[in-house]
Scaffold this motif. Sequence first.
Motif, PDB file in Angstrom:
ATOM      1  N   PHE A  13      32.162  33.784  30.010  1.00  0.00           N
ATOM      2  CA  PHE A  13      32.737  33.180  31.211  1.00  0.00           C
ATOM      3  C   PHE A  13      34.256  33.348  31.285  1.00  0.00           C
ATOM      4  CE2 PHE A  13      28.856  30.424  31.650  1.00  0.00           C
ATOM      5  CZ  PHE A  13      28.505  30.918  32.885  1.00  0.00           C
ATOM      6  N   ILE A  14      34.937  33.389  30.148  1.00  0.00           N
ATOM      7  CA  ILE A  14      36.398  33.462  30.168  1.00  0.00           C
ATOM      8  C   ILE A  14      36.896  34.904  30.173  1.00  0.00           C
ATOM      9  CG2 ILE A  14      38.477  32.903  28.853  1.00  0.00           C
ATOM     10  CD1 ILE A  14      37.021  30.329  27.964  1.00  0.00           C
ATOM     11  N   ILE A  15      36.302  35.763  29.351  1.00  0.00           N
ATOM     12  CA  ILE A  15      36.806  37.117  29.170  1.00  0.00           C
ATOM     13  C   ILE A  15      36.129  38.135  30.091  1.00  0.00           C
ATOM     14  CG2 ILE A  15      37.162  38.980  27.487  1.00  0.00           C
ATOM     15  CD1 ILE A  15      38.800  36.465  26.893  1.00  0.00           C
ATOM     16  N   LYS A  16      34.822  38.050  30.267  1.00  0.00           N
ATOM     17  CA  LYS A  16      34.076  39.094  30.954  1.00  0.00           C
ATOM     18  C   LYS A  16      33.867  38.867  32.449  1.00  0.00           C
ATOM     19  CE  LYS A  16      33.116  41.769  27.479  1.00  0.00           C
ATOM     20  NZ  LYS A  16      33.549  43.138  27.437  1.00  0.00           N
ATOM     21  N   LYS A  17      33.891  37.623  32.898  1.00  0.00           N
ATOM     22  CA  LYS A  17      33.594  37.335  34.303  1.00  0.00           C
ATOM     23  C   LYS A  17      34.750  36.603  34.966  1.00  0.00           C
ATOM     24  CE  LYS A  17      28.620  37.242  34.042  1.00  0.00           C
ATOM     25  NZ  LYS A  17      27.430  36.591  34.547  1.00  0.00           N
ATOM     26  N   THR A  18      34.755  36.647  36.283  1.00  0.00           N
ATOM     27  CA  THR A  18      35.736  35.913  37.055  1.00  0.00           C
ATOM     28  C   THR A  18      35.027  35.203  38.204  1.00  0.00           C
ATOM     29  OG1 THR A  18      37.823  36.045  38.266  1.00  0.00           O
ATOM     30  CG2 THR A  18      36.313  37.878  38.543  1.00  0.00           C
ATOM     31  N   ALA A  19      35.628  34.126  38.662  1.00  0.00           N
ATOM     32  CA  ALA A  19      35.085  33.378  39.794  1.00  0.00           C
ATOM     33  C   ALA A  19      36.092  33.319  40.929  1.00  0.00           C
ATOM     34  CB  ALA A  19      34.699  31.975  39.359  1.00  0.00           C
ATOM     35  N   ALA A  20      37.032  34.256  40.935  1.00  0.00           N
ATOM     36  CA  ALA A  20      38.074  34.259  41.961  1.00  0.00           C
ATOM     37  C   ALA A  20      37.455  34.414  43.349  1.00  0.00           C
ATOM     38  CB  ALA A  20      39.058  35.394  41.697  1.00  0.00           C
ATOM     39  N   GLU A  21      37.992  33.663  44.290  1.00  0.00           N
ATOM     40  CA  GLU A  21      37.484  33.738  45.647  1.00  0.00           C
ATOM     41  C   GLU A  21      38.214  34.786  46.477  1.00  0.00           C
ATOM     42  OE1 GLU A  21      37.678  29.715  47.026  1.00  0.00           O
ATOM     43  OE2 GLU A  21      35.860  29.168  45.941  1.00  0.00           O
ATOM     44  N   LYS A  22      39.408  35.174  46.034  1.00  0.00           N
ATOM     45  CA  LYS A  22      40.172  36.224  46.715  1.00  0.00           C
ATOM     46  C   LYS A  22      40.444  37.347  45.725  1.00  0.00           C
ATOM     47  CE  LYS A  22      42.466  33.318  50.086  1.00  0.00           C
ATOM     48  NZ  LYS A  22      43.752  32.945  50.692  1.00  0.00           N
ATOM     49  N   LEU A  23      39.939  38.535  46.044  1.00  0.00           N
ATOM     50  CA  LEU A  23      40.122  39.696  45.191  1.00  0.00           C
ATOM     51  C   LEU A  23      40.968  40.733  45.934  1.00  0.00           C
ATOM     52  CD1 LEU A  23      36.425  40.068  44.009  1.00  0.00           C
ATOM     53  CD2 LEU A  23      38.301  39.097  42.723  1.00  0.00           C
ATOM     54  N   PRO A  24      42.172  41.026  45.445  1.00  0.00           N
ATOM     55  CA  PRO A  24      42.986  42.063  46.087  1.00  0.00           C
ATOM     56  C   PRO A  24      42.283  43.418  46.004  1.00  0.00           C
ATOM     57  CG  PRO A  24      44.277  40.793  44.510  1.00  0.00           C
ATOM     58  CD  PRO A  24      42.856  40.384  44.346  1.00  0.00           C
TER      59      PRO A  24
END
Length: 133
Positions: free
Chosen positions: A69-80
């Motif tokens: 969850f910390i290193i491999k994935k992201t939960a960002a709602e805005k991706l440039p």
Amino acid sequence: MKITYNEAEKCVEIKDGLKNHFLLMKALMILNLANSILNLSDVRMDNFRFINLVWAILGAISILVLYNFIIKKTAAEKLPIDQIKGLNERSFMGRKKYFIELKNGKRRDLLEVKSESEFKELKRMFIKIGIQL
């Protein structure tokens, strides 16, 4: 599908509530890890029982899940768009899961994309905004 392109900020916006899910999972894994450390803190090797083995396994699983969850994935709602590497899919137990692969090596799961037609529509949107797939 709640995935849109914001032209002003040049980013892809995803509204699916994954950020709250990740926060809850991280908190539960930290709590589980702390609990296993507390249960194993006063155990000696000559007094090692089956329940201690269970706690050690639970602690190890919690560490692996936290790493994911910390290193491999992201939960960002805005991706440039300059951070997006591509759009991919994987099959797990007969179900296809879709995700955005980022240039920093992380992945953003797309929970709202459930069918092949929605995936093709998302591909068209990515090609239209200039992301090479």
